[in-house]
Each structure stands twice: as C-alpha cells, then as structure tokens.
Design a protein around this motif. Structure first.
Motif, mmCIF file in Angstrom:
data_model
loop_
_atom_site.group_PDB
_atom_site.id
_atom_site.type_symbol
_atom_site.label_atom_id
_atom_site.label_comp_id
_atom_site.label_asym_id
_atom_site.label_seq_id
_atom_site.Cartn_x
_atom_site.Cartn_y
_atom_site.Cartn_z
ATOM 1 N N ASP A 125 0.825 -1.224 0.000
ATOM 2 C CA ASP A 125 0.000 0.000 0.000
ATOM 3 C C ASP A 125 0.851 1.264 0.000
ATOM 4 O O ASP A 125 0.760 2.106 0.895
ATOM 5 C CB ASP A 125 -0.961 0.001 1.192
ATOM 6 C CG ASP A 125 -2.227 -0.802 0.912
ATOM 7 O OD1 ASP A 125 -2.233 -1.553 -0.067
ATOM 8 O OD2 ASP A 125 -3.202 -0.668 1.675
ATOM 9 N N ILE A 126 1.690 1.415 -1.023
ATOM 10 C CA ILE A 126 2.556 2.591 -1.121
ATOM 11 C C ILE A 126 2.331 3.348 -2.430
ATOM 12 O O ILE A 126 3.196 4.087 -2.880
ATOM 13 C CB ILE A 126 4.042 2.214 -0.975
ATOM 14 C CG1 ILE A 126 4.408 1.046 -1.891
ATOM 15 C CG2 ILE A 126 4.364 1.877 0.466
ATOM 16 C CD1 ILE A 126 5.882 0.711 -1.878
ATOM 17 N N CYS A 127 1.135 3.163 -3.011
ATOM 18 C CA CYS A 127 0.774 3.907 -4.212
ATOM 19 C C CYS A 127 -0.576 4.595 -3.994
ATOM 20 O O CYS A 127 -1.343 4.208 -3.124
ATOM 21 C CB CYS A 127 0.703 2.994 -5.431
ATOM 22 S SG CYS A 127 2.282 2.262 -5.899
ATOM 23 N N PHE A 128 -0.844 5.606 -4.818
ATOM 24 C CA PHE A 128 -2.123 6.312 -4.724
ATOM 25 C C PHE A 128 -2.588 6.635 -6.132
ATOM 26 O O PHE A 128 -2.129 6.020 -7.112
ATOM 27 C CB PHE A 128 -1.999 7.562 -3.836
ATOM 28 C CG PHE A 128 -1.180 8.685 -4.431
ATOM 29 C CD1 PHE A 128 -1.764 9.905 -4.702
ATOM 30 C CD2 PHE A 128 0.174 8.523 -4.716
ATOM 31 C CE1 PHE A 128 -1.016 10.947 -5.240
ATOM 32 C CE2 PHE A 128 0.927 9.554 -5.258
ATOM 33 C CZ PHE A 128 0.324 10.776 -5.525
ATOM 34 N N ASP B 296 -2.488 -0.896 -3.182
ATOM 35 C CA ASP B 296 -3.570 -0.123 -3.793
ATOM 36 C C ASP B 296 -2.993 0.943 -4.715
ATOM 37 O O ASP B 296 -1.782 1.152 -4.782
ATOM 38 C CB ASP B 296 -4.413 0.537 -2.702
ATOM 39 C CG ASP B 296 -5.020 -0.471 -1.758
ATOM 40 O OD1 ASP B 296 -5.035 -1.658 -2.100
ATOM 41 O OD2 ASP B 296 -5.475 -0.066 -0.672
ATOM 42 N N GLY B 297 -3.894 1.644 -5.393
ATOM 43 C CA GLY B 297 -3.479 2.757 -6.232
ATOM 44 C C GLY B 297 -2.898 2.309 -7.565
ATOM 45 O O GLY B 297 -3.011 1.162 -7.980
ATOM 46 N N VAL B 298 -2.238 3.246 -8.246
ATOM 47 C CA VAL B 298 -1.637 2.984 -9.555
ATOM 48 C C VAL B 298 -0.230 2.422 -9.337
ATOM 49 O O VAL B 298 0.680 3.128 -8.897
ATOM 50 C CB VAL B 298 -1.581 4.270 -10.403
ATOM 51 C CG1 VAL B 298 -0.886 4.002 -11.734
ATOM 52 C CG2 VAL B 298 -2.996 4.800 -10.639
ATOM 53 N N THR B 299 -0.041 1.157 -9.665
ATOM 54 C CA THR B 299 1.186 0.433 -9.311
ATOM 55 C C THR B 299 2.188 0.306 -10.458
ATOM 56 O O THR B 299 3.280 -0.232 -10.252
ATOM 57 C CB THR B 299 0.825 -0.985 -8.830
ATOM 58 O OG1 THR B 299 0.145 -1.686 -9.892
ATOM 59 C CG2 THR B 299 -0.083 -0.936 -7.610
ATOM 60 N N PRO C 150 -4.852 -6.539 -4.859
ATOM 61 C CA PRO C 150 -6.142 -6.905 -5.446
ATOM 62 C C PRO C 150 -6.447 -6.197 -6.763
ATOM 63 O O PRO C 150 -7.560 -6.235 -7.245
ATOM 64 C CB PRO C 150 -7.126 -6.462 -4.366
ATOM 65 C CG PRO C 150 -6.480 -5.245 -3.768
ATOM 66 C CD PRO C 150 -5.000 -5.509 -3.811
ATOM 67 N N ILE C 151 -5.446 -5.516 -7.349
ATOM 68 C CA ILE C 151 -5.565 -4.859 -8.653
ATOM 69 C C ILE C 151 -6.702 -3.833 -8.628
ATOM 70 O O ILE C 151 -7.696 -3.928 -9.343
ATOM 71 C CB ILE C 151 -5.763 -5.869 -9.800
ATOM 72 C CG1 ILE C 151 -4.937 -7.146 -9.569
ATOM 73 C CG2 ILE C 151 -5.356 -5.220 -11.134
ATOM 74 C CD1 ILE C 151 -5.107 -8.218 -10.645
ATOM 75 N N GLU C 152 -6.527 -2.839 -7.794
ATOM 76 C CA GLU C 152 -7.563 -1.844 -7.575
ATOM 77 C C GLU C 152 -7.898 -1.090 -8.868
ATOM 78 O O GLU C 152 -7.013 -0.741 -9.642
ATOM 79 C CB GLU C 152 -7.092 -0.858 -6.498
ATOM 80 C CG GLU C 152 -8.174 0.054 -5.993
ATOM 81 C CD GLU C 152 -7.666 0.953 -4.878
ATOM 82 O OE1 GLU C 152 -8.466 1.272 -3.980
ATOM 83 O OE2 GLU C 152 -6.481 1.332 -4.895
#
Length: 372
Positions: free
Chosen positions: A226-229, A268-271, A288-290
């Motif tokens: 969880d280090i993307c937004f 999460d976010g754009v990875t 989970p490929i948000e």
C-alpha cells in the motif's frame, strides 16, 4: 477438485473444473448494515476477519469459496507493539490516538476508514534506536512452533488455499513514519531510512526462514505494501528500487527454495511504476488490482511482463452499490481477463458500506460459471 487444486491449476495455466469465487473481506460497517437488514446473523457483524471461522460461515451464506487473504506468519511486526493510547479528546469529537506503530492519528470513533496522520515519533536516529530498534529484534518467541506444527499436520486435509505472509518491505515503514515523515527523512537523513528498512527487512526474513523450517506447504506467499495512490507511488521508483529490491529478491528466493512459486502483493493505487521492481525480484501475482478512476491494470501488466505476471482481483467492487447491470458488466469483463489465463477474479478490495447483499450473492454464484 477442491479450492487449493483449482487455484494451483489456474495460476499455473493448467485445467480446472471451474472458477473459484474469491473475495477479500468487508468493511465492518457493511456487516452491521447487512445484520440490521436481516441478511446475516448479528453475531457475524463483529469479530470477523480474514479466513477465521466467522468469515468461513459468511462464505457459506453468500456463496463464496474462500477469502484470498487467508494467510499466516510468525510475529513479523513491532514486538511489543506500542500501546494504543488516547492522548486527547478533540472538540469535534475526534480522538488523538497513539496507534500500535507509534503513529499519532486523528480517529473518528466508530469509523473503520483510514484515520488522518497527526504526528509521528520516528523523526531521527535517537528515536529509532530508543523507541523502534528494540521492537525490531529477532527472538525465538516470534515463532509459535505449535501453530506451524498444527498446519503441517493438517496439510493433507486442508481444502482452501493458505498463504505465508512475508510482511512488508516498505509499506509498514511508511506507517511508522507517516507520509510526511517518510518524505522528510528521504531528504534529511537517507542513511537512517536505509538502516530502518534494512533492519525491519532482516527481521521479517528471519521470521519467514524459521517458520518455513517447520512447515512449508503454503499455496502462495504474500506481501502487504500500500505505497501507491491515484497518481502512482509515494516515492520515486529509483529510490524504491535502491531501498527495497534486494529484500524482495532475498525473501522470494527463500520461499521458492521451499517450492512456493506464487508470490502475491497487495498494493492499492496505480502500481505501474513499481511493477518492474516487484516482478524482476520475484513477485509474480498482482492483488487486489484496484480499479479506482484509472481502470484495469492487469491487462496492461500482462502485455508488459507476459504470462509470468499472474493476477487475483480486478473486479470493480463499486458495482455492488449499483445494480445487476453493473455487476453483469463486471462479470463480462472478468470473463475476458480470465481467458488470458493465470487470473482469478476477486473484488478489488474490501466490500464497502452500501453494497447490496443480493448483488454480492449474485456475483459469487455467477463468477463460478466463467468458462476456463
């Protein structure tokens, strides 16, 4: 064919009798809503977490096969954790709270969404060595041998997939520092940031290594980051590579030596910008490929990395708040992704408040009908 066998076949491009119905849990508020609406027993609205008995009971009511986030590990985080302490009651009803990672947060009582960061304690080397370093030390007590021996004894009869949680190379560090603190430390004392990352990584590697000596029959290994937004990562890909790549490589080589070759990561976010570091150092399963506002990320990743990039997730969970047509649209999209192989549909994060019970139940039954 049981669920473990289905997952193994699908994620290794083999043949399976059907698609499993997989989920990633729920917001607590949703479970309260469903209990108040009479859809589920009231006792299931409290004390339910990934893969526990209540989670499995709710699976049967809805029609899910299992929760992908069913994982286990040794004690891989700060030990002992910081005590949760209410520091101040604010006039607007919020609380200033010290959380288990030492971060000071503004918390709204009764809400389970991510609280606001208010302050942080890990500001310099003195704070690291005094407050955090003692909590990042390896000790035998971090491994509950009886727990892993029990998993070993039950291996031949377990029907649902189980993952070994490998921890977090940078996401949990971000939680200790706060986004603001992390950003300052990158510039003010990069050497300290390196030491924090390396120390925590070595602890988590040791926990994985010692637990695998007891039991290694996991169906996958897993990270939480969880280090993307919305616009990408919270740190530069170059810095992420420099700080983290070697630790992913070391941990992933360890689990592969024990025969675990499905390695998933929750971010999460754009990875897109971080996928090369993860993929080139052994992570091979997006989860989970948000979806968010940016759309599907799995098909572009498959185009870039080929069949070695696997996926679990990608279903836009907001459809559950709409109508059957919206869910049908997602089912159709999931069917197209499933045809690529190496992909298992799953709601793209925890199912949110306002989701309609009948639509979730409908999805769980229909997803099983996707042709493989």
């Amino acid at each position: 064919m049981n669920h473990r066998e289905r997952v193994k076949q699908i994620l290794h491009y083999g043949k399976a009798d059907r698609m499993p119905a997989v989920h990633f849990g729920y917001w607590d508020e949703l479970l309260v809503e469903w209990a108040e609406q009479g859809h589920i027993p009231a006792d299931l609205a409290r004390g339910l977490w990934d893969g526990n008995e209540k989670d499995r009971e709710l699976d049967k009511i809805i029609g899910w096969d299992f929760n992908w986030y069913t994982t286990t590990s040794g004690s891989i985080r700060l030990d002992p954790a910081f005590p949760r302490v209410v520091l101040e009651e604010l006039p607007d009803g919020f609380l200033r709270v010290q959380n288990p990672e030492g971060l000071i947060e503004r918390v709204r009582p009764g809400a389970s969404s991510i609280p606001a960061e208010d302050d942080y304690q890990l500001k310099d080397r003195e704070a690291f060595e005094k407050l955090y370093l003692p909590k990042m030390q390896w000790k035998e007590e971090r491994i509950n041998r009886a727990h892993f021996e029990k998993l070993k004894a039950e291996d031949s009869i377990r029907e649902n997939p189980l993952g070994l949680h490998l921890g977090s190379v940078f996401g949990e560090i971000r939680n200790m520092l706060s986004v603001i603190g992390m950003s300052y430390l990158m510039c003010d004392d990069y050497d300290l940031l390196v030491d924090i990352v390396d120390t925590y990584a070595e602890l988590q590697f040791k926990c994985a290594e010692e637990s695998l000596k007891i039991y290694s029959g996991y169906d996958f290994a897993h990270y939480w980051e969880d280090i993307c937004f919305t616009n990408g990562p919270l740190l530069s890909p170059m810095m992420f590579e420099e700080l983290c790549a070697k630790h992913y490589k070391k941990r992933n080589e360890l689990v592969r030596d024990y025969g675990i070759d499905v390695i998933s990561l929750d971010c999460d976010g754009v990875t897109k910008a971080l996928l090369p570091t993860w993929f080139e150092n052994g992570v091979n399963t997006m989860f989970p490929i948000e979806i968010g506002t940016w759309g599907d990320q799995f098909a572009p990743a498959r185009d870039t990395f080929g069949k070695g990039m696997l996926g679990v997730g990608g279903m836009d969970k907001t459809a559950f708040r709409k109508d059957k047509a919206a869910v049908d649209q997602e089912l159709s999209r999931m069917a197209k992704l499933a045809k690529m192989g190496g992909f298992i549909p799953c709601p793209d994060h925890r199912i949110m408040p306002g989701s309609k019970f009948e639509l979730v139940k409908y999805y769980a039954e229909e997803i099983k009908k996707i042709q493989l």
